[in-house]
Design a protein around this motif. Structure first.
Motif, PDB file in Angstrom:
ATOM      1  N   LEU A   1       0.851  -1.187   0.000  1.00 28.97           N
ATOM      2  CA  LEU A   1       0.000   0.000   0.000  1.00 28.97           C
ATOM      3  C   LEU A   1       0.885   1.235   0.000  1.00 28.97           C
ATOM      4  O   LEU A   1       1.957   1.243   0.609  1.00 28.97           O
ATOM      5  CB  LEU A   1      -0.908   0.040   1.236  1.00 28.97           C
TER       6      LEU A   1
ATOM      7  N   VAL B   1      -2.813   5.348   1.176  1.00 27.65           N
ATOM      8  CA  VAL B   1      -4.261   5.127   1.124  1.00 27.65           C
ATOM      9  C   VAL B   1      -4.936   5.878   2.269  1.00 27.65           C
ATOM     10  O   VAL B   1      -4.524   5.747   3.425  1.00 27.65           O
ATOM     11  CB  VAL B   1      -4.601   3.622   1.205  1.00 27.65           C
TER      12      VAL B   1
ATOM     13  N   LEU C   1     -14.807  -0.545   0.318  1.00 35.40           N
ATOM     14  CA  LEU C   1     -13.448  -0.473  -0.187  1.00 35.40           C
ATOM     15  C   LEU C   1     -13.413  -1.342  -1.436  1.00 35.40           C
ATOM     16  O   LEU C   1     -13.512  -2.573  -1.349  1.00 35.40           O
ATOM     17  CB  LEU C   1     -12.476  -0.984   0.874  1.00 35.40           C
TER      18      LEU C   1
ATOM     19  N   GLY D   1     -11.880  -2.611  -5.285  1.00 35.17           N
ATOM     20  CA  GLY D   1     -10.633  -2.802  -6.016  1.00 35.17           C
ATOM     21  C   GLY D   1     -10.542  -4.219  -6.532  1.00 35.17           C
ATOM     22  O   GLY D   1     -11.215  -5.131  -6.033  1.00 35.17           O
TER      23      GLY D   1
ATOM     24  N   LYS E   1      -6.778  -4.464  -0.764  1.00 27.88           N
ATOM     25  CA  LYS E   1      -7.925  -4.353   0.155  1.00 27.88           C
ATOM     26  C   LYS E   1      -7.707  -5.178   1.423  1.00 27.88           C
ATOM     27  O   LYS E   1      -7.919  -4.686   2.544  1.00 27.88           O
ATOM     28  CB  LYS E   1      -9.207  -4.820  -0.565  1.00 27.88           C
TER      29      LYS E   1
ATOM     30  N   VAL F   1     -14.320   4.007  -1.458  1.00 26.51           N
ATOM     31  CA  VAL F   1     -12.984   4.338  -1.954  1.00 26.51           C
ATOM     32  C   VAL F   1     -12.549   3.207  -2.869  1.00 26.51           C
ATOM     33  O   VAL F   1     -12.695   2.031  -2.531  1.00 26.51           O
ATOM     34  CB  VAL F   1     -11.980   4.502  -0.797  1.00 26.51           C
TER      35      VAL F   1
ATOM     36  N   ILE G   1      -9.353   1.475  -4.672  1.00 31.77           N
ATOM     37  CA  ILE G   1      -7.900   1.429  -4.646  1.00 31.77           C
ATOM     38  C   ILE G   1      -7.406   0.545  -5.780  1.00 31.77           C
ATOM     39  O   ILE G   1      -8.044  -0.443  -6.158  1.00 31.77           O
ATOM     40  CB  ILE G   1      -7.340   0.952  -3.286  1.00 31.77           C
TER      41      ILE G   1
ATOM     42  N   ARG H   1      -2.943   2.080  -4.096  1.00 31.77           N
ATOM     43  CA  ARG H   1      -3.166   3.515  -3.935  1.00 31.77           C
ATOM     44  C   ARG H   1      -4.651   3.852  -4.021  1.00 31.77           C
ATOM     45  O   ARG H   1      -5.393   3.197  -4.759  1.00 31.77           O
ATOM     46  CB  ARG H   1      -2.421   4.313  -5.017  1.00 31.77           C
ATOM     47  N   SER H   2      -5.082   4.886  -3.302  1.00 28.63           N
ATOM     48  CA  SER H   2      -6.440   5.399  -3.452  1.00 28.63           C
ATOM     49  C   SER H   2      -6.546   6.069  -4.814  1.00 28.63           C
ATOM     50  O   SER H   2      -5.724   6.916  -5.153  1.00 28.63           O
ATOM     51  CB  SER H   2      -6.754   6.434  -2.364  1.00 28.63           C
ATOM     52  N   THR H   3      -7.546   5.690  -5.590  1.00 31.23           N
ATOM     53  CA  THR H   3      -7.694   6.275  -6.919  1.00 31.23           C
ATOM     54  C   THR H   3      -8.964   7.107  -7.059  1.00 31.23           C
ATOM     55  O   THR H   3      -8.969   8.123  -7.750  1.00 31.23           O
ATOM     56  CB  THR H   3      -7.690   5.185  -8.000  1.00 31.23           C
TER      57      THR H   3
ATOM     58  N   THR I   1     -12.570   8.439  -4.725  1.00 26.67           N
ATOM     59  CA  THR I   1     -13.316   8.510  -3.479  1.00 26.67           C
ATOM     60  C   THR I   1     -14.591   9.295  -3.723  1.00 26.67           C
ATOM     61  O   THR I   1     -14.579  10.288  -4.451  1.00 26.67           O
ATOM     62  CB  THR I   1     -12.506   9.220  -2.379  1.00 26.67           C
TER      63      THR I   1
END
Length: 251
Positions: A22, A25, A37, A39, A45, A217, A219, A223-225, A227
């Motif tokens: 990670l 995030v 969450l 992804g 996750k 969110v 991810i 990475r958070s992409t 939100t």
């Protein structure tokens, strides 16, 4: 914010000192809501949920940047079992039931792990059976001989027996038929409405997760992409195309 119960601030995680899982995030989970969450396989996750429960050290992982707090306290300062007693309860991917024990014995194990007394255990069983009537029908069946859907219900029920304030659910739809997935998520929504249980659910199945969540969110590659509000994300073509809500694989 005063209603924030679980906060992820710019969290980075590495395994074995060198493998980055990670990187930066961030996520806010507010009391009494369902957060999603999202992804794909390998997005990170599961790692994020394990980090929140302080389970990473058992897998040679650690938080190398940022901070996770539960009710304002750094999660790394509390052992996984103490987290459960404080109300932060994970329901890990793969159900992880004791296959040779009955459904009811598996449920009771969740209460014992939280240090609850016999009267609390009896009340807990009544509550679990009220939300999952099928478990009451199968309570004397060995867990290993029940269906995947019943095992997932039992895993959630075992978590409920610990009297959670926050549920960390990892891929509850994995390997299940769409009708069973819908039933489980409807029950989670009912738990949220009727008991105020806060839920953070990690899912590849964005369709069902966004239907029940307040915000989400996404991810990717750790990475958070993206939100936003779940209702808004559900309307986005890129989300629907990337996470169509199909069958799952481990995260």
């Amino acid at each position: 914010m005063s209603d924030t119960i679980l906060q992820f601030d710019d969290v980075s995680v590495r395994y074995s000192g060198s493998i980055t899982a990670l990187s930066g995030v961030s996520l806010t989970v507010r009391q009494g809501e369902i957060a999603a969450l999202l992804g794909g396989n390998g997005a990170g996750k599961t790692t994020l949920l394990k980090a929140a429960s302080n389970l990473l050290p058992a897998e040679r992982g650690r938080i190398t940047g940022g901070r996770i707090t539960f009710r304002g306290e750094d999660v790394t300062r509390t052992s996984p079992d103490a987290h459960i007693r404080k109300g932060l309860v994970p329901v890990l991917e793969g159900r992880r039931l004791f296959r040779s024990l009955t459904i009811e014995e598996n449920l009771v194990s969740g209460a014992i792990g939280a240090g609850l007394r016999s009267a609390d255990i009896r009340r807990g069983l009544e509550e679990v059976y009220s939300f999952f009537p099928r478990l009451k029908e199968r309570r004397q069946s060995r867990a290993g001989l029940t269906s995947g859907g019943e095992q997932q219900m039992a895993a959630i029920g075992r978590g409920l027996m610990a009297r959670p304030q926050v549920f960390l659910l990892d891929e509850p739809s994995m390997g299940l038929a769409p009708l069973v997935v819908a039933e489980i998520f409807e029950t989670l929504s009912r738990l949220n409405r009727e008991t105020g249980l806060t839920i953070l659910v990690a899912e590849q199945n964005s369709a069902v997760a966004l239907k029940h969540a307040a915000h989400a969110v996404v991810i990717g590659n750790g990475r958070s992409t993206i939100t936003g509000l779940a209702a808004d994300l559900a309307q986005r073509d890129d989300i629907r195309e990337a996470y169509l809500g199909g069958a799952s694989a481990p995260a």
